[in-house]
Motif scaffolding. Structure first.
Motif, PDB file in Angstrom:
ATOM      1  N   GLU A 201       6.451   4.567  10.505  1.00 49.51           N
ATOM      2  CA  GLU A 201       5.304   5.249   9.883  1.00 49.51           C
ATOM      3  C   GLU A 201       4.898   6.465  10.733  1.00 49.51           C
ATOM      4  OE1 GLU A 201       3.739   4.879   7.007  1.00 49.51           O
ATOM      5  OE2 GLU A 201       4.912   3.173   6.302  1.00 49.51           O
TER       6      GLU A 201
ATOM      7  N   PRO B 154      -6.554  12.615  18.811  1.00 52.26           N
ATOM      8  CA  PRO B 154      -7.276  11.370  18.507  1.00 52.26           C
ATOM      9  C   PRO B 154      -8.598  11.588  17.772  1.00 52.26           C
ATOM     10  CG  PRO B 154      -7.432  11.887  20.836  1.00 52.26           C
ATOM     11  CD  PRO B 154      -6.481  12.872  20.246  1.00 52.26           C
ATOM     12  N   ASP B 155      -9.169  12.802  17.881  1.00 54.69           N
ATOM     13  CA  ASP B 155     -10.439  13.062  17.195  1.00 54.69           C
ATOM     14  C   ASP B 155     -10.251  14.069  16.053  1.00 54.69           C
ATOM     15  OD1 ASP B 155     -11.816  11.408  19.045  1.00 54.69           O
ATOM     16  OD2 ASP B 155     -11.622  13.028  20.508  1.00 54.69           O
TER      17      ASP B 155
ATOM     18  N   ASN C 114       0.835  -1.178   0.000  1.00 53.02           N
ATOM     19  CA  ASN C 114       0.000   0.000   0.000  1.00 53.02           C
ATOM     20  C   ASN C 114       0.881   1.244   0.000  1.00 53.02           C
ATOM     21  OD1 ASN C 114      -2.136   1.685   0.176  1.00 53.02           O
ATOM     22  ND2 ASN C 114      -3.028   0.777   2.010  1.00 53.02           N
TER      23      ASN C 114
ATOM     24  N   ARG D 144      -6.213   8.858   5.510  1.00 51.79           N
ATOM     25  CA  ARG D 144      -6.391   7.763   4.545  1.00 51.79           C
ATOM     26  C   ARG D 144      -6.016   6.411   5.136  1.00 51.79           C
ATOM     27  NH1 ARG D 144      -3.060  10.359   0.149  1.00 51.79           N
ATOM     28  NH2 ARG D 144      -2.622  11.986   1.641  1.00 51.79           N
ATOM     29  N   CYS D 145      -5.327   6.395   6.302  1.00 53.13           N
ATOM     30  CA  CYS D 145      -4.954   5.121   6.910  1.00 53.13           C
ATOM     31  C   CYS D 145      -6.121   4.500   7.656  1.00 53.13           C
ATOM     32  CB  CYS D 145      -3.781   5.297   7.870  1.00 53.13           C
ATOM     33  SG  CYS D 145      -4.210   6.060   9.436  1.00 53.13           S
ATOM     34  N   GLY D 146      -7.203   5.246   7.815  1.00 56.03           N
ATOM     35  CA  GLY D 146      -8.341   4.737   8.579  1.00 56.03           C
ATOM     36  C   GLY D 146      -8.414   5.349   9.973  1.00 56.03           C
ATOM     37  N   GLY D 147      -7.307   5.957  10.419  1.00 59.52           N
ATOM     38  CA  GLY D 147      -7.304   6.605  11.727  1.00 59.52           C
ATOM     39  C   GLY D 147      -7.795   8.043  11.641  1.00 59.52           C
ATOM     40  N   ARG D 148      -7.627   8.766  12.718  1.00 62.54           N
ATOM     41  CA  ARG D 148      -7.988  10.185  12.762  1.00 62.54           C
ATOM     42  C   ARG D 148      -6.855  10.962  13.407  1.00 62.54           C
ATOM     43  NH1 ARG D 148     -13.663  10.792  12.019  1.00 62.54           N
ATOM     44  NH2 ARG D 148     -13.334  13.022  12.297  1.00 62.54           N
TER      45      ARG D 148
ATOM     46  N   HIS E  62       1.511   8.496  10.590  1.00 61.73           N
ATOM     47  CA  HIS E  62       0.255   8.028  11.160  1.00 61.73           C
ATOM     48  C   HIS E  62       0.315   7.924  12.681  1.00 61.73           C
ATOM     49  CE1 HIS E  62      -1.134   7.642   7.117  1.00 61.73           C
ATOM     50  NE2 HIS E  62       0.001   7.039   6.836  1.00 61.73           N
ATOM     51  N   VAL E  63       1.317   8.538  13.267  1.00 61.37           N
ATOM     52  CA  VAL E  63       1.333   8.700  14.721  1.00 61.37           C
ATOM     53  C   VAL E  63       0.251   9.722  15.076  1.00 61.37           C
ATOM     54  CG1 VAL E  63       2.702   9.729  16.601  1.00 61.37           C
ATOM     55  CG2 VAL E  63       3.707   8.002  15.081  1.00 61.37           C
ATOM     56  N   VAL E  64      -0.449   9.454  16.179  1.00 64.20           N
ATOM     57  CA  VAL E  64      -1.595  10.276  16.540  1.00 64.20           C
ATOM     58  C   VAL E  64      -1.142  11.622  17.113  1.00 64.20           C
ATOM     59  CG1 VAL E  64      -3.632  10.441  18.000  1.00 64.20           C
ATOM     60  CG2 VAL E  64      -2.978   8.224  17.022  1.00 64.20           C
TER      61      VAL E  64
END
Ligand SMILES: [Zn+2]
Ligand SMILES: [Zn+2]
Lengths: 451, 451
Positions: free
Chosen positions: B238, B246-247, B165, B252-256, B241-243
């Motif tokens: 990665e 949280p909201d 991916n 695009r990774c599926g997280g927020r 994509h470290v938070v």
């Protein structure tokens, strides 16, 4: 390099090579050792003789056909002589254990005590008494304790043995190494690192995982291909200060919204009590890790951790009793230490179906999931092992942590690391500490032998 | 192990030992090599003969007094024969380079092209043309390209060469290795990992650091004691994509609330444009890394990175010209690719003192600081190197990232890792890719020699 130095270095390397080859199997002949190491049979015989003399390996007496050529005597690691001391100071308990070179846990003691109340010198004196008792008993059993490692809940300068900051103990720049008085070397290391190594050597047997030590603080130890990842200064694994919410509650580290503020023991307890009345609830004995609480966990599959059953075997192979010192301060429910009371109290509330306790666990599990999703993105562990207070809480939090991870990671990663429970719980760090001494002996047996 | 196999294995190990010893110094005699490796002079002479025959080392002809005994001929790594190909596919450019065994960069080409618009097979065909041109030129210069590594912006299964991916390219499960057609092996690896290795071998020379590759995605590569940390499946680092919150915005990774949503190139551009009008601004040529933009950076010390000056020397030691292919799509300002236009546009706005651009950089720098504070807590790097788009932006964001780290980490850690700029910028990954082939040759020269 002079000839003599070169010879000594080669002998030391070959001793380690042969000892590792012995340790890699249940038992092994000299002929097989020559095959495994590439050394000549004459060299192997000489080195095995030295290792037997030093008490590191032993002939089992059993004779069977060698794989090549004549029958040979089987050799194995000796559990009868060399042993290691593991020690731990944590916020609300002290722990010690003795492990022999065959990795059998021979003795262990824990003592419940609130170490926040005492100066470091008194804590170490008390730990010294506890340790001396088990070392004496080990000596009576014919063991020779050759070294120790002490686990403390905070970052440690491993060269100087100074604990820079163990905020939950209130320690700052404590020269711990110099306070220890033993007739053998004792090093100091971070509790979370050692708990991960304890899990590696005495727990699940997984080679790649992130072990989470839930205590009042939250540490983590990353094991990659059987080795602990320490970072550049040995301060890696401070999961408790990974950001969950950047404008969240202030943390003792100076940051805001750290994981510890949502999922640390004190935070969990405060949240669970928030709406509950302050009346003392009946306190059952703390649930032992591996014995899930009797209440109804929210899911049938929540206790999934069948692969960690080996840890039970390790424990039952113990030759000496497990009875600890009398836990004076916790002899009655009213006398429980705040922290113990905390987890036991939360567990009892959960078992009663209390909504506030459930909500506190949900919040903690969500925060753990958020912080662990950052950790997975950064360090890519193969599995996540929840230890410390998260072991008894696992039936309530495990699936929620896993769900949060799946939500945040599932789309980009093919596989999200499984979340499993540690069966070692609070003993993990002391076992890892003793195991580290064993590793050192295995890596450099020449240092123990008279050269 | 048979005698013959054992002999081959020992020869291979000794060849690597001798080659590493040669590589460890500017030049060295056979006598010194015997000292350094512990091998006999006869063995060393035989191995050096094989390495000379294979074109890996060369006698310099210079003769001087040996440290012990008679004068000897000096030997060094040969830059005249064996070479490696580095390749990179990124969202808005292709890059290739050829590096010789002495680690001199011999050739490089980059091509600005929007790879989001084309199917993988076309992208690889275009990259193949670019690479064939430099390989042909290398051959004309007497070099023999023995292998290549291709950098892609996404996690790679290194055994199969499949890119699972690469969200910013729109690639999913692309069997990249099978699309490559070269007369030598080419492996595929994550761009952020290779950029960190490029920094290690051709940049700052630091042995321990976290390298941040800012592109449309944000990757990181952790180097510990000169080695890349890959994690259990090679997916570590990665950072994007470290938070951070949280909201926060969906990713695009599926997280927020991932870092990429605050500090990735697209996020930065969107924020900078938020209040600005959409009129096309005059676009200067993209500032080369190492040449800080002419405008007034907010602090005098913001450009601190004197220790990375070595990278300039590496570049100037290049023997062949650096002139790339004509950048067709970017021959005029109107034709700039969106991403290039983005960073150049942001830089020009910053130089003009634009408040929106400044605010966008502040937000990105704050988010970088938050995510990096989590990273420092988890992996404990000795330094943080900002590369990719953060290199030209460094004068505006570097001190803010450092300040956020200090706020969040300073209280518990004695020293907060310094934040420095990469001088390699977008070339880092291709250089790291070629460097990795060189490492492999150094580690196993026997594989190249006719045995
Ligand atoms: Zn904190
Ligand atoms: Zn994301």
């Amino acid at each position: 390099m002079t000839q003599a130095l070169r010879h000594d270095a080669m002998r030391a390397r070959n001793l380690a090579l042969v000892l590792a080859a012995v340790g890699a199997r249940e038992s092994v002949t000299r002929a097989a050792l020559a095959e495994m190491t590439g050394l000549t049979k004459t060299t192997v015989s000489k080195l095995v003789g030295d290792l037997i003399e030093g008490g590191l390996v032993v002939e089992t007496g059993a004779v069977r056909d060698g794989e090549r050529g004549r029958p040979g005597v089987e050799i194995r690691i000796s559990g009868q002589h060399v042993a290691a001391l593991g020690l731990e100071v944590n916020v609300d308990y002290l722990a010690v254990c003795v492990v022999d070179l065959a990795r059998t846990v021979r003795l262990r003691r824990t003592q419940a005590v609130d170490n926040r109340a005492a100066p470091p010198v008194d804590v170490i004196a008390r730990l010294g008494d506890l340790a001396s008792a088990v070392v004496d008993e080990a000596v009576e059993n014919g063991l020779r304790v050759v070294g120790g490692v002490l686990a403390v809940p905070g970052p440690v300068d491993m060269t100087s043995g100074v604990v820079h900051n163990a905020p939950n103990l209130g320690w700052r720049d404590v020269p711990l190494a110099s306070l220890l008085r033993f007739p053998f070397p004792v090093r100091v290391e971070n509790e979370a690192n050692l708990a991960a190594l304890g899990e590696l050597w005495f727990g699940s047997g997984l080679p790649d995982f992130l072990h989470v030590s839930g205590e009042i603080g939250i540490g983590a130890g990353l094991v990659v291909r059987g080795r602990l990842f320490r970072g550049a200064h040995g301060f890696a694994g401070e999961l408790g200060h990974v950001v969950v919410s950047p404008d969240g509650p202030p943390c003792r580290c100076g940051g805001r919204g750290c994981l510890e503020q949502y999922a640390g023991q004190d935070a969990l307890l405060t949240a669970a009590r928030a709406a509950a009345s302050v009346r003392p609830a009946p306190v059952p004995p703390a649930a032992a890790p591996g014995n899930p609480p009797g209440g109804m966990p929210p899911r049938e599959d929540a206790g999934k951790a069948g692969e960690t059953d080996k840890s039970r075997e390790t424990r039952t192979s113990e030759e000496t009793g497990t009875s600890g010192e009398p836990r004076e301060p916790s002899s009655s429910p009213e006398m429980l230490l705040p922290a113990q009371q905390g987890v036991a109290w939360v567990l009892s509330r959960l078992q009663e179906g209390d909504a506030d306790a459930r909500a506190a666990c949900e919040r903690a599990a969500w925060a753990l999931g958020v912080a662990l999703s950052s950790a997975v993105n950064l360090v890519d562990p193969d599995a996540i092992v929840l230890g410390g207070i998260y072991a008894p809480l696992f039936p309530w939090i495990g699936h929620m942590v896993a769900d949060t991870l799946k939500d945040r990671l599932g789309q980009m990663r093919g596989a999200v690391p499984p979340v499993v429970v540690s069966r070692l719980g609070a003993e993990a760090a002391a076992l890892g500490a003793a195991g580290q001494v064993i590793e050192q002996v295995m890596a450099d047996p020449a240092a123990l032998l008279h050269t």
